[in-house]
Design an enzyme around this catalytic site. Structure first.
Site, short mmCIF file in Angstrom:
data_model
loop_
_atom_site.label_atom_id
_atom_site.label_comp_id
_atom_site.label_asym_id
_atom_site.label_seq_id
_atom_site.Cartn_x
_atom_site.Cartn_y
_atom_site.Cartn_z
CB CYS A 75 3.44 24.16 116.17
SG CYS A 75 3.31 25.84 116.78
CG HIS A 172 10.32 26.35 107.78
ND1 HIS A 172 9.72 27.41 108.40
CD2 HIS A 172 9.94 25.24 108.48
CE1 HIS A 172 9.04 26.99 109.46
NE2 HIS A 172 9.13 25.68 109.52
CD GLU A 221 3.82 30.60 111.96
OE1 GLU A 221 2.99 29.68 111.93
OE2 GLU A 221 4.33 31.02 113.01
CB CYS A 230 7.78 31.09 113.01
SG CYS A 230 7.50 29.49 112.20
N GLY A 233 10.37 27.95 112.25
CA GLY A 233 11.01 28.90 111.32
C GLY A 233 12.38 29.32 111.81
N1 LIG Z 1 2.34 27.68 110.20
C1 LIG Z 1 3.13 26.46 110.43
C2 LIG Z 1 2.67 25.76 111.73
C3 LIG Z 1 3.02 26.55 112.98
C4 LIG Z 1 4.51 26.74 113.11
C5 LIG Z 1 4.97 27.85 114.05
N2 LIG Z 1 3.94 28.58 114.74
C6 LIG Z 1 6.06 27.35 114.99
O1 LIG Z 1 6.19 27.88 116.11
O2 LIG Z 1 6.82 26.45 114.55
C7 LIG Z 1 2.94 25.51 109.23
O3 LIG Z 1 1.88 25.59 108.57
O4 LIG Z 1 3.85 24.71 109.00
#
Ligand SMILES: N[C@H](CCC[C@H](N)C(=O)O)C(=O)O
Length: 287
Positions: A75, A172, A221, A230, A233
């Site tokens: 994250c 991603h 997400e 994100c 992301g």
């Molecule tokens: N939902 C993402 C985890 C959080 C990523 C995001 N909140 C960031 O800031 O990178 C996943 O399942 O891979």
């Protein structure tokens, strides 16, 4: 049990942060889900857990749970909140720390001006390792990138979207759109997240090019739905854009909740994520 937590956000991507060094934490997925629930719990996109690391040279271990209760590998926005949290709580006197995550080691640092930059490690570009199942698909080369035609069922029609697939430790799928505000993120996001060609599901990015060093980005997400920002992301979108020959590092990324900056020097090199981290309030919850 009574659990102390800190509510934080990074560009509007919000977190419940827990010190599991000084509190004993052993929750079920249902309890993680309750913590993340905006009505029955505290509410957050992700829950971040601070632990001691057993890896020599690593200051902390960082566990991440989406608000669907599932534990995930990485994250980006959370890593900035993480370093601010451990400094504010006096868990370290360092300002640059090394953190063990499920996806490997990352290195967030708190700069003197309060900004935070994170070495997110190098992106993983082999589709099979994202993981993405490319069998039977004809990838479309563009620059150093490959665009994959993802078939979606939209209102009884079969439509194909062209995605780049990149892992920042977490998966991603990034597409370029003409206008992020008009993009059907709520409709198409879940179809991509749960697409059969992503065995571990996927975060779905929608990127609008403003110029070669500025994009707008929305991300639906995995395990959390659309968030206001994100971090991984943004890293994945910029890596894909640079490989396609559309972007030049560093790139300003406008998310709906704030601004991030991504720098990447090319294959095999780490991606650097810079952005804000804010402490909103401290709390306690019976869980
Ligand atoms: N939902 C993402 C985890 C959080 C990523 C995001 N909140 C960031 O800031 O990178 C996943 O399942 O891979």
């Amino acid at each position: 049990m009574k659990l102390k937590f800190t509510k934080m956000h990074g560009a509007g991507n919000d977190f419940v942060v827990i010190d599991a060094i000084n509190q004993k934490i052993d929750f079920t997925p249902a309890q993680w889900q309750k913590l993340g629930d905006r009505r029955f719990g505290v509410g957050a996109d992700q829950i971040l857990v601070v632990e001691k690391s057993d890896v020599p040279g690593c200051d902390f271990r960082y566990r991440i749970f989406n608000n669907d209760g599932g534990e995930v590998e990485q994250c980006g926005n959370g890593s900035r909140a993480f370093v601010k949290f451990v400094v504010e709580k006096g868990l370290t006197s360092a300002r640059k720390i090394t953190v063990e995550t499920m996806a490997g080691i990352i290195a967030p640092s708190l700069e003197a001006d309060g900004s935070i930059t994170v070495d997110m490690g190098a992106p993983v570009l082999d589709p099979a390792q994202v993981p993405f199942v490319a069998e039977g698909l004809q990838g479309q080369p563009e620059g150093r990138e490959t665009l994959w035609p993802l078939m979606l069922e939209l209102g009884g029609q079969r439509e194909s979207v062209q995605v780049s697939v990149v892992s920042m430790g977490n998966p991603h799928a990034v597409q370029v759109v003409a206008d992020v505000d008009a993009a059907p993120v709520e409709l198409v996001g879940p179809l991509i997240e749960h697409h059969v060609r992503f065995p571990k599901r996927v975060n779905a990015g929608f990127m609008q090019l403003v110029n070669r060093q500025h994009v707008k980005l929305r991300v639906f997400e995995r395990g959390a739905g659309e968030t206001l920002a994100c971090g991984t992301g943004a890293c994945a979108a910029v890596v894909a854009g640079i490989r396609r020959g559309l972007l030049d590092s560093p790139v300003r990324v406008d998310a709906r909740g704030g601004q991030l900056s991504i720098a990447w020097a090319g294959e095999g090199q780490p991606v650097y994520l810079t952005g804000p981290a804010v402490t909103v309030f401290e709390g306690e919850i019976n869980i």
